[in-house]
Design a protein around this motif. Structure first.
Motif, mmCIF file in Angstrom:
data_model
loop_
_atom_site.group_PDB
_atom_site.id
_atom_site.type_symbol
_atom_site.label_atom_id
_atom_site.label_comp_id
_atom_site.label_asym_id
_atom_site.label_seq_id
_atom_site.Cartn_x
_atom_site.Cartn_y
_atom_site.Cartn_z
ATOM 1 N N ASP A 1 1.428 8.113 -5.098
ATOM 2 C CA ASP A 1 1.638 8.631 -6.451
ATOM 3 C C ASP A 1 1.005 10.011 -6.605
ATOM 4 O OD1 ASP A 1 2.498 8.306 -9.232
ATOM 5 O OD2 ASP A 1 0.349 8.233 -9.672
ATOM 6 N N VAL A 2 -0.202 10.172 -6.076
ATOM 7 C CA VAL A 2 -0.875 11.472 -6.141
ATOM 8 C C VAL A 2 -0.170 12.485 -5.235
ATOM 9 C CG1 VAL A 2 -3.029 12.672 -5.571
ATOM 10 C CG2 VAL A 2 -3.093 10.500 -6.812
ATOM 11 N N TRP A 3 0.250 12.052 -4.052
ATOM 12 C CA TRP A 3 0.885 12.972 -3.108
ATOM 13 C C TRP A 3 2.227 13.475 -3.618
ATOM 14 C CZ3 TRP A 3 4.964 12.286 0.687
ATOM 15 C CH2 TRP A 3 5.026 13.328 1.615
ATOM 16 N N LEU A 4 2.995 12.599 -4.271
ATOM 17 C CA LEU A 4 4.300 13.004 -4.789
ATOM 18 C C LEU A 4 4.211 13.718 -6.131
ATOM 19 C CD1 LEU A 4 6.381 9.829 -3.869
ATOM 20 C CD2 LEU A 4 6.451 12.070 -2.764
ATOM 21 N N ARG A 5 3.045 13.718 -6.758
ATOM 22 C CA ARG A 5 2.814 14.350 -8.057
ATOM 23 C C ARG A 5 3.808 13.843 -9.107
ATOM 24 N NH1 ARG A 5 1.957 19.252 -4.711
ATOM 25 N NH2 ARG A 5 -0.288 19.530 -4.616
ATOM 26 N N ASP A 6 3.894 12.521 -9.176
ATOM 27 C CA ASP A 6 4.799 11.881 -10.125
ATOM 28 C C ASP A 6 4.274 12.093 -11.545
ATOM 29 O OD1 ASP A 6 6.801 10.360 -11.218
ATOM 30 O OD2 ASP A 6 5.845 8.441 -10.739
ATOM 31 N N THR A 7 5.123 12.596 -12.437
ATOM 32 C CA THR A 7 4.682 12.852 -13.809
ATOM 33 C C THR A 7 4.552 11.573 -14.625
ATOM 34 O OG1 THR A 7 6.967 13.234 -14.488
ATOM 35 C CG2 THR A 7 5.657 15.159 -13.839
ATOM 36 N N LEU A 8 5.304 10.539 -14.244
ATOM 37 C CA LEU A 8 5.211 9.267 -14.969
ATOM 38 C C LEU A 8 4.113 8.358 -14.423
ATOM 39 C CD1 LEU A 8 8.995 8.431 -15.349
ATOM 40 C CD2 LEU A 8 7.437 9.366 -17.067
ATOM 41 N N HIS A 9 3.543 8.711 -13.294
ATOM 42 C CA HIS A 9 2.491 7.924 -12.639
ATOM 43 C C HIS A 9 2.942 6.485 -12.431
ATOM 44 C CE1 HIS A 9 -0.216 11.285 -12.916
ATOM 45 N NE2 HIS A 9 0.000 11.372 -14.223
ATOM 46 N N GLY A 10 4.099 6.339 -11.830
ATOM 47 C CA GLY A 10 4.660 5.019 -11.570
ATOM 48 C C GLY A 10 3.845 4.216 -10.568
ATOM 49 N N GLY A 11 3.276 4.880 -9.579
ATOM 50 C CA GLY A 11 2.456 4.184 -8.592
ATOM 51 C C GLY A 11 1.200 3.603 -9.203
ATOM 52 N N GLN A 12 0.593 4.344 -10.113
ATOM 53 C CA GLN A 12 -0.622 3.843 -10.767
ATOM 54 C C GLN A 12 -0.296 2.713 -11.733
ATOM 55 O OE1 GLN A 12 -2.887 7.116 -12.363
ATOM 56 N NE2 GLN A 12 -2.732 8.262 -10.455
ATOM 57 N N ALA A 13 0.829 2.795 -12.398
ATOM 58 C CA ALA A 13 1.236 1.710 -13.295
ATOM 59 C C ALA A 13 1.540 0.444 -12.497
ATOM 60 C CB ALA A 13 2.451 2.131 -14.111
ATOM 61 N N LEU A 14 2.209 0.601 -11.367
ATOM 62 C CA LEU A 14 2.500 -0.547 -10.518
ATOM 63 C C LEU A 14 1.216 -1.125 -9.921
ATOM 64 C CD1 LEU A 14 4.824 -2.245 -9.489
ATOM 65 C CD2 LEU A 14 5.031 -0.700 -7.562
ATOM 66 N N THR A 15 0.241 -0.272 -9.662
ATOM 67 C CA THR A 15 -1.054 -0.744 -9.175
ATOM 68 C C THR A 15 -1.743 -1.610 -10.220
ATOM 69 O OG1 THR A 15 -1.312 1.159 -7.740
ATOM 70 C CG2 THR A 15 -3.315 0.008 -8.364
ATOM 71 N N LEU A 16 -1.689 -1.209 -11.475
ATOM 72 C CA LEU A 16 -2.287 -2.029 -12.531
ATOM 73 C C LEU A 16 -1.580 -3.383 -12.650
ATOM 74 C CD1 LEU A 16 -2.977 0.603 -15.316
ATOM 75 C CD2 LEU A 16 -4.631 -0.554 -13.852
ATOM 76 N N PHE A 17 -0.285 -3.374 -12.509
ATOM 77 C CA PHE A 17 0.468 -4.631 -12.530
ATOM 78 C C PHE A 17 0.082 -5.515 -11.344
ATOM 79 C CE2 PHE A 17 4.301 -7.052 -11.349
ATOM 80 C CZ PHE A 17 4.424 -7.820 -12.498
ATOM 81 N N THR A 18 -0.075 -4.913 -10.176
ATOM 82 C CA THR A 18 -0.462 -5.668 -8.985
ATOM 83 C C THR A 18 -1.862 -6.246 -9.131
ATOM 84 O OG1 THR A 18 0.877 -4.155 -7.680
ATOM 85 C CG2 THR A 18 -0.665 -5.527 -6.478
ATOM 86 N N ILE A 19 -2.772 -5.518 -9.748
ATOM 87 C CA ILE A 19 -4.123 -6.026 -9.978
ATOM 88 C C ILE A 19 -4.084 -7.226 -10.914
ATOM 89 C CG2 ILE A 19 -6.340 -5.469 -11.058
ATOM 90 C CD1 ILE A 19 -6.004 -2.631 -9.921
ATOM 91 N N ALA A 20 -3.246 -7.172 -11.946
ATOM 92 C CA ALA A 20 -3.129 -8.303 -12.867
ATOM 93 C C ALA A 20 -2.551 -9.532 -12.169
ATOM 94 C CB ALA A 20 -2.265 -7.915 -14.065
ATOM 95 N N VAL A 21 -1.550 -9.332 -11.337
ATOM 96 C CA VAL A 21 -0.957 -10.449 -10.585
ATOM 97 C C VAL A 21 -1.970 -11.017 -9.593
ATOM 98 C CG1 VAL A 21 0.818 -11.025 -8.895
ATOM 99 C CG2 VAL A 21 1.414 -9.705 -10.910
ATOM 100 N N ALA A 22 -2.745 -10.150 -8.953
ATOM 101 C CA ALA A 22 -3.752 -10.611 -8.000
ATOM 102 C C ALA A 22 -4.848 -11.411 -8.696
ATOM 103 C CB ALA A 22 -4.355 -9.416 -7.269
ATOM 104 N N ALA A 23 -5.211 -11.011 -9.909
ATOM 105 C CA ALA A 23 -6.228 -11.766 -10.652
ATOM 106 C C ALA A 23 -5.715 -13.162 -11.007
ATOM 107 C CB ALA A 23 -6.623 -11.000 -11.910
ATOM 108 N N ALA A 24 -4.464 -13.240 -11.410
ATOM 109 C CA ALA A 24 -3.889 -14.553 -11.712
ATOM 110 C C ALA A 24 -3.766 -15.390 -10.446
ATOM 111 C CB ALA A 24 -2.520 -14.378 -12.366
ATOM 112 N N GLU A 25 -3.394 -14.767 -9.356
ATOM 113 C CA GLU A 25 -3.250 -15.492 -8.082
ATOM 114 C C GLU A 25 -4.579 -16.045 -7.609
ATOM 115 O OE1 GLU A 25 -4.002 -15.293 -3.799
ATOM 116 O OE2 GLU A 25 -4.120 -13.453 -4.948
#
Length: 120
Positions: free
Chosen positions: A49-73
């Motif tokens: 996400d940082v390397w591609l300089r995404d303006t929507l920060h999709g990688g960071q948003a997906l990371t937050l979703f993955t952290i939430a799923v990992a906590a539930a798991e």
């Protein structure tokens, strides 16, 4: 920052987690290894996400979703491991598999009398 550094670190973390899943026998250590693999994926998501300089920060948003799923798991996984440990007395993955294969058949009841319906 170069993309190689976080990518190599993530690959090392993922390989360590994969080794833990394949080599460990304790269910809690297996869950910890899965979490290590998920953290390697999160590191890759943020690095790209940082390397591609995404303006929507999709990688960071997906990371937050993955952290939430990992906590539930990990919450549900630990609950299952604790219940198995209470019932069987071990959290060893190999012994749990052996117990499932060698389970005893269900006990049969005495046949009922056809005329009165009472058990013999």
């Amino acid at each position: 920052m170069h993309l190689v550094y976080p990518a190599v670190l993530a690959a090392l973390l993922f390989c360590t987690g994969l080794y833990g899943v394949l080599a460990r026998r304790n269910a809690i250590l297996v869950l910890m290894s899965v979490e290590l693999m998920l953290n390697a994926v999160n590191l890759n998501l943020v690095a790209f996400d940082v390397w591609l300089r995404d303006t929507l920060h999709g990688g960071q948003a997906l990371t937050l979703f993955t952290i939430a799923v990992a906590a539930a798991e990990i919450g549900i996984g630990m609950a299952i491991v604790l219940m198995v440990y209470r019932n069987r007395g071990t959290a060893d993955v190999d012994r749990l598999r052996d117990n499932a294969e060698a389970s005893e058949p269900a006990p049969t009841t005495a046949p009922a009398d056809r005329v009165t319906g009472a058990a013999a």
